[in-house]
Design an enzyme around this catalytic site. Structure first.
Site, PDB file in Angstrom:
ATOM      1  CD  GLU A 168      -2.684   1.168   2.611  1.00  0.00           C
ATOM      2  OE1 GLU A 168      -3.110   0.053   2.967  1.00  0.00           O
ATOM      3  OE2 GLU A 168      -2.955   2.214   3.211  1.00  0.00           O
ATOM      4  CD  GLU A 173      -3.589   7.207   5.242  1.00  0.00           C
ATOM      5  OE1 GLU A 173      -4.636   6.577   5.446  1.00  0.00           O
ATOM      6  OE2 GLU A 173      -2.487   6.864   5.685  1.00  0.00           O
TER       7      GLU A 173
END
Length: 420
Positions: A168, A173
């Site tokens: 990932e 974020e």
């Protein structure tokens, strides 16, 4: 598709910076104006682009994106992701708006009971994947406790190997309790969830990301990923950062955009959090270099060439100055991963040393900081791990002069020109 994405915690410029700096250098007074510059990478080709043009209220382009549905028990998020354009729609002004609402008109059920919130999550699985390239999104994030917007990628083999073996790459974020900070993180086998490898970037002067659009990007090449915000690089990761664990980032990945509500990392909304909340996306774009790098000589003091001694390909072969002769031992490629290569191997600082006088050599390419190089417009070639300059020992231009790293001084023995 879900993955466990719990709380994430935890220099060099890309080879493009090296190319630009060396190109500028080659145009300076020390360069022969008749010499052509070495092109480092091919012309950038756009492989994916969505500017979200379309009528207000319309759904995203189904040829590019699919909309996921359901909740996410792995992170204890509170939202239910809905289909269609209920929570993800174009605004008619060139934006995608992902909206989180405190509602449940469909009587959706979540891991904790009747869902309290709705939102949207989009991905390109089955429609677009990329292996390497420049991946960016220009977005304005929401503010508020419990909000968790993200732009990220998953390995396309997740259906076969599962997460985190798929890998990932979190391009961006943000969690609501950190309005001025975003995070970029890698997850893989043995370094997932709260053990992910990454770093944060904080806006100066107390600015909040919710106040304006910002561009979040990664530059991804073999064994190297670099994160930036508005063009400012804030971290680079290579296999050397994984402590011997497996690097799973040399395969195709697909893109994901989502706005989560609550979860282990951001915590749940509280009385200060008003709804609806919106993640506004101006564009998503992926570009890649579609032509190979080419090779040429690197010249230094006295017009001598950087040379692999004896054209020997053995690990540890000295790198030296020598009369330019056009052989393969003097043909250097500035590769897309930030390395400088000849004869199939990398220019390497011996034993990853950082002290003045550490010699450089030829060695198998391994993705470590000892093999990364950047440059500036003054024609210095710098190893960021040590902060030292590539240097011809003793200020000499004699054949066989060994190259080393040394504190940058601006001397002629630290000036380099890349030509072909």
């Amino acid at each position: 598709m879900t993955s466990s994405r719990s709380r994430l915690r935890t220099l060099s410029s890309s080879v493009a910076a090296l190319a630009v700096a060396l190109a500028v250098a080659a145009l300076g007074p020390a360069a022969d104006p008749q010499e052509a510059l070495l092109p480092v990478a091919g012309t950038a080709a756009v492989t994916f682009s969505d500017d979200f043009d379309g009528p207000a209220g319309s759904a995203v382009d189904g040829s590019r994106w699919q909309t996921e549905t359901g909740d996410n028990v792995n992170n204890h998020e509170r939202q239910y992701y809905t289909a269609g354009n209920g929570n993800a729609a174009l605004d008619g002004q060139g934006h995608l708006v992902i909206t989180a609402r405190k509602e449940n008109p469909g009587n959706y059920q979540c891991w904790y009971g009747r869902c309290e919130y709705t939102s949207a999550r989009l991905n390109t699985a089955g429609k677009f994947t990329t292996k390497y390239g420049h991946v960016e999104a220009r977005m304005k994030v929401p503010r508020g406790q419990g909000m968790w917007p993200a732009f990220w990628m998953l390995g396309n083999d997740i259906g076969q190997v599962g997460w985190p073996n798929s890998g990932e790459i979190d391009v961006m974020e943000n969690v609501g309790f950190e309005p001025s900070t975003v995070h970029g993180t890698l997850h893989g086998p043995g370094y997932s969830g709260s053990g992910g490898i990454g770093a944060g970037y904080t806006l100066p002067g107390g600015q909040a990301f919710a106040d304006a659009f910002h561009t979040f990007a990664v530059d991804w090449s073999p064994n190297r990923i670099t994160w930036s915000v508005d063009g400012t690089v804030y971290q680079t990761r290579t296999p050397a950062d994984l402590g011997g664990r497996t690097w799973v980032f040399d395969k195709p990945f697909f893109l994901i955009l989502n706005l989560a509500v609550g979860g282990y990392w951001p915590g749940d909304p509280d009385g200060s959090t008003t709804f609806p909340k919106q993640l506004v996306v101006d564009h998503v774009r992926v570009t890649t270099a579609d032509a190979p790098a080419t090779s040429g000589p690197i010249t230094g003091i006295g017009g001598k060439c950087v040379d692999v001694a004896g054209a020997n390909t053995a690990n540890g072969t000295p790198v030296q100055l020598y009369d330019c002769n056009g052989t393969a031992a003097q043909q250097w490629t500035l590769a897309a991963d930030g390395t400088v290569r000849a004869l199939g191997k990398c220019l390497d600082v011996t034993s990853a040393g950082t002290a003045d006088g550490t010699p450089v050599q030829l060695w198998d390419c391994n993705g470590t900081g000892a093999q990364l190089w950047t440059a500036n417009s003054a024609r210095d070639v710098v190893n960021p791990q040590s902060g030292k300059c590539l240097d011809a020992t003793g200020n000499s231009s004699a054949n066989g002069t060994r190259l080393q790293i040394w504190s940058c001084s601006g001397g002629a023995n630290q000036k380099w020109t890349v030509t072909r």
